[in-house]
Motif scaffolding. Structure first.
Motif, PDB file in Angstrom:
ATOM      1  N   ALA A  74      54.709  49.870  30.037  1.00 50.62           N
ATOM      2  CA  ALA A  74      54.494  48.378  30.267  1.00 50.62           C
ATOM      3  C   ALA A  74      53.319  48.111  30.882  1.00 50.62           C
ATOM      4  N   ARG A  75      52.851  49.028  31.765  1.00 55.76           N
ATOM      5  CA  ARG A  75      51.567  48.757  32.724  1.00 55.76           C
ATOM      6  C   ARG A  75      50.427  49.141  31.643  1.00 55.76           C
ATOM      7  N   GLU A  76      50.673  50.168  30.673  1.00 55.59           N
ATOM      8  CA  GLU A  76      49.591  50.553  29.861  1.00 55.59           C
ATOM      9  C   GLU A  76      49.338  49.269  28.728  1.00 55.59           C
ATOM     10  N   GLY A  92      46.908  47.921  42.436  1.00 64.32           N
ATOM     11  CA  GLY A  92      46.711  46.592  43.326  1.00 64.32           C
ATOM     12  C   GLY A  92      46.123  46.919  44.647  1.00 64.32           C
ATOM     13  N   SER A  93      45.230  48.080  44.894  1.00 70.30           N
ATOM     14  CA  SER A  93      44.799  48.342  46.128  1.00 70.30           C
ATOM     15  C   SER A  93      43.615  47.510  46.254  1.00 70.30           C
ATOM     16  N   GLU A  94      43.737  46.952  47.371  1.00 71.36           N
ATOM     17  CA  GLU A  94      42.518  46.084  48.116  1.00 71.36           C
ATOM     18  C   GLU A  94      41.056  46.996  48.036  1.00 71.36           C
ATOM     19  N   ARG A 153      48.531  37.517  31.014  1.00 71.22           N
ATOM     20  CA  ARG A 153      49.284  36.344  31.431  1.00 71.22           C
ATOM     21  C   ARG A 153      50.925  36.603  31.292  1.00 71.22           C
ATOM     22  N   ASP A 154      51.578  36.105  32.520  1.00 66.13           N
ATOM     23  CA  ASP A 154      52.829  36.398  32.432  1.00 66.13           C
ATOM     24  C   ASP A 154      53.663  37.884  32.378  1.00 66.13           C
ATOM     25  N   THR A 155      52.681  38.506  32.992  1.00 64.94           N
ATOM     26  CA  THR A 155      53.223  40.063  33.183  1.00 64.94           C
ATOM     27  C   THR A 155      53.318  40.381  34.820  1.00 64.94           C
ATOM     28  N   ALA A 156      53.685  41.445  34.919  1.00 60.97           N
ATOM     29  CA  ALA A 156      53.426  42.101  36.369  1.00 60.97           C
ATOM     30  C   ALA A 156      52.173  42.323  37.006  1.00 60.97           C
ATOM     31  N   GLU A 157      51.058  42.441  35.677  1.00 59.95           N
ATOM     32  CA  GLU A 157      49.755  42.400  36.347  1.00 59.95           C
ATOM     33  C   GLU A 157      49.305  41.375  36.865  1.00 59.95           C
ATOM     34  N   GLU A 158      49.743  40.007  36.975  1.00 57.04           N
ATOM     35  CA  GLU A 158      49.623  39.100  37.694  1.00 57.04           C
ATOM     36  C   GLU A 158      49.770  39.349  39.083  1.00 57.04           C
ATOM     37  N   ASN A 159      51.070  40.010  39.465  1.00 53.59           N
ATOM     38  CA  ASN A 159      51.224  40.214  40.769  1.00 53.59           C
ATOM     39  C   ASN A 159      50.293  41.311  41.517  1.00 53.59           C
ATOM     40  N   VAL A 160      49.755  42.307  40.616  1.00 54.29           N
ATOM     41  CA  VAL A 160      48.996  43.340  40.847  1.00 54.29           C
ATOM     42  C   VAL A 160      47.928  42.564  41.314  1.00 54.29           C
ATOM     43  N   ALA A 161      47.228  41.781  40.441  1.00 56.82           N
ATOM     44  CA  ALA A 161      46.115  41.226  40.882  1.00 56.82           C
ATOM     45  C   ALA A 161      45.983  40.396  42.177  1.00 56.82           C
TER      46      ALA A 161
END
Length: 459
Positions: free
Chosen positions: A320-322, A417-419, A447-455
């Motif tokens: 999913a991440r890829e 998600g690393s600062e 959009r509308d994926t877990a990547e939004e939370n990572v960002a």
């Protein structure tokens, strides 16, 4: 108490002349004598303290007016050290804060703000043998060249196939780990570049085994999610000076903008993403695992070794991440960005090597990954520096430890998600621009994926 004698032995400070019967009984292994951090060693019939406590011992002896002989360091003063650098105001403030803390502590400044310059001025101020510890061969070579140029003296190096010790020496963390016990009484001053690496359980031994009373840590992002920065603070001292890119933007670093662009997954990508994400989330729900707790993630990894469903959940999460990281419409958006910035110097960052090579082939951009040889990488960066190349694409290999030439546009297609990672990438475009222009970082998010939370986490 008689005269106290301090010597260095095998990563410890041997303390002689301390009353071993201070507690009224026969000393036993583990007994704490009447100095802090000192325990009785029956083998040598003396006290022992961890080498990194050497400065604390000296301070305690001085406060109590105890007469002592110091035989740990017999090192020369380095006369005539003078660099060509003049410190900016915030650099001078950082150096002063470190000196006022007894020449100990960590400086947290953004990438591109000149942390190396502060360290060089610290070496100049102390005029004592110094060891610089760095995480990569690239940084070892950069420090080695910089120190030779500034001080016009031989500079040693441990790493990259060379083992040469001089009064000022640069070492990789790996080499310093192997040599720390044998050189613990050689360098009264130690500098840890990218000091967050020192939080690793093995690397901590470097700082523990060195007696150096003067200790300086340099980093853009000190705190670690695993809280290992607390161990670093014990070994080096706390953060004594901290400033951010926002604080320096405009006067000392380029003013900058961050633009977040959301893209939609294609129908095929969306279907595959939802299917894999559901496999992952369903397992978490059924097993009671909460990924917000780091210990639960470790539990999931542990279970995956024996539980096929746990392993499938981890693999589904990776797929999913890829999908979101390598989304087709990110590539389409990148085409527009590169077209708009055809006259700018641009670095494209991704998290996956496959995407690096895909972008390199499509846009005819030089690529750098961990597979790129040292000479080839150096040639690509040099051509980027002299303007032969105006854009490059790279995976995480350029986030840290590489001297990246000035750029004014960065594009982040994917990452963690690393600062720390985000700060390092932003720092690649923050060096002051001769024309006073603004730096720009694009962040492409599915959009509308877990990547939004990572960002959101890295911001």
């Amino acid at each position: 108490m008689s005269v106290v004698r301090l010597t260095y032995e095998e990563g410890t400070i041997r303390v002689e002349g301390v009353d071993p019967d201070a507690d009224g009984g026969r000393p036993e292994p583990g007994d704490v004598l009447d100095l802090p951090f000192v325990e009785y060693d029956p083998r040598s019939k003396s006290g022992r303290a961890p080498a990194f406590r050497y400065a604390d011992l000296l301070a305690r002896l001085g406060r109590e007016g105890v007469e002592y002989e110091e035989r740990v360091f017999e090192t020369p003063t380095l006369r005539g050290l003078a660099s060509t650098y003049e410190l900016r105001s915030y650099q001078a403030d950082a150096l002063s804060a470190w000196r006022e803390n007894g020449d100990r502590g960590v400086l947290e400044l953004p990438t591109g703000s000149g942390k190396t310059v502060i360290a060089i001025k610290a070496i100049e101020a102390l005029a004592t043998p110094a060891l610089v510890v760095v995480p990569t061969i690239d940084l070892l070579e950069q420090w080695h060249a910089e120190l030779r140029e500034e001080f016009d003296l031989p500079v040693g190096r441990f790493g990259g196939g060379v083992q040469s010790r001089e009064a000022i020496t640069v070492s990789t963390y790996d080499s310093a780990y192997l040599k720390a016990e044998s050189i613990g009484d050689v360098f009264p001053f130690v500098i840890f570049d990218e000091v967050h690496h020192l939080g690793g359980e093995g690397y901590r031994e470097i700082a523990r085994l060195l007696a150096a009373p003067a200790r300086l840590g340099l980093t853009a992002t000190f705190e670690r999610p695993d809280r290992a920065h607390e161990a670093i603070a014990e070994l080096l001292g706390p953060v004594v000076y901290r400033t951010s890119a926002d604080d320096l933007a405009g006067e000392h670093l380029a003013p900058y903008d961050v633009r977040r662009i959301e893209v939609d997954l294609t129908d095929e990508e969306r279907e595959a993403y939802e299917r894999n994400q559901e496999t992952f989330v369903s397992y978490l729900r059924e097993s009671g695992i909460d990924m917000r707790r780091g210990s639960d993630y470790q539990e999931l990894v542990k279970r995956s070794g024996s539980d096929p469903r746990a392993r499938e959940a981890l693999l589904a999460k990776q797929r999913a991440r890829e999908i979101v990281s390598n989304a087709d419409r990110k590539v389409e958006e990148l085409a527009g960005i590169l077209d708009r910035h055809r006259d700018d110097r641009t670095i494209v960052f991704t998290a996956h090597n496959d995407l690096v090579y895909r972008l390199s082939e499509r846009f005819l951009i030089p690529a750098i990954t961990h597979r790129t040889g040292t000479e080839e990488r150096r040639e690509i960066l040099e051509r980027f520096r002299d303007g032969t190349y105006s854009r490059i694409v790279a995976s995480n290999v350029l986030d840290e430890g590489v001297d990246v030439p000035d750029a004014n546009v960065a594009v982040v297609l994917s990452g963690s998600g690393s600062e720390r990672e985000f700060t390092q990438r932003l720092g690649r475009v923050l060096r002051p621009k001769g024309d006073g222009g603004r730096a720009l970082l694009y962040e492409l998010v599915s959009r509308d994926t877990a990547e939004e939370n990572v960002a959101a986490r890295r911001r």
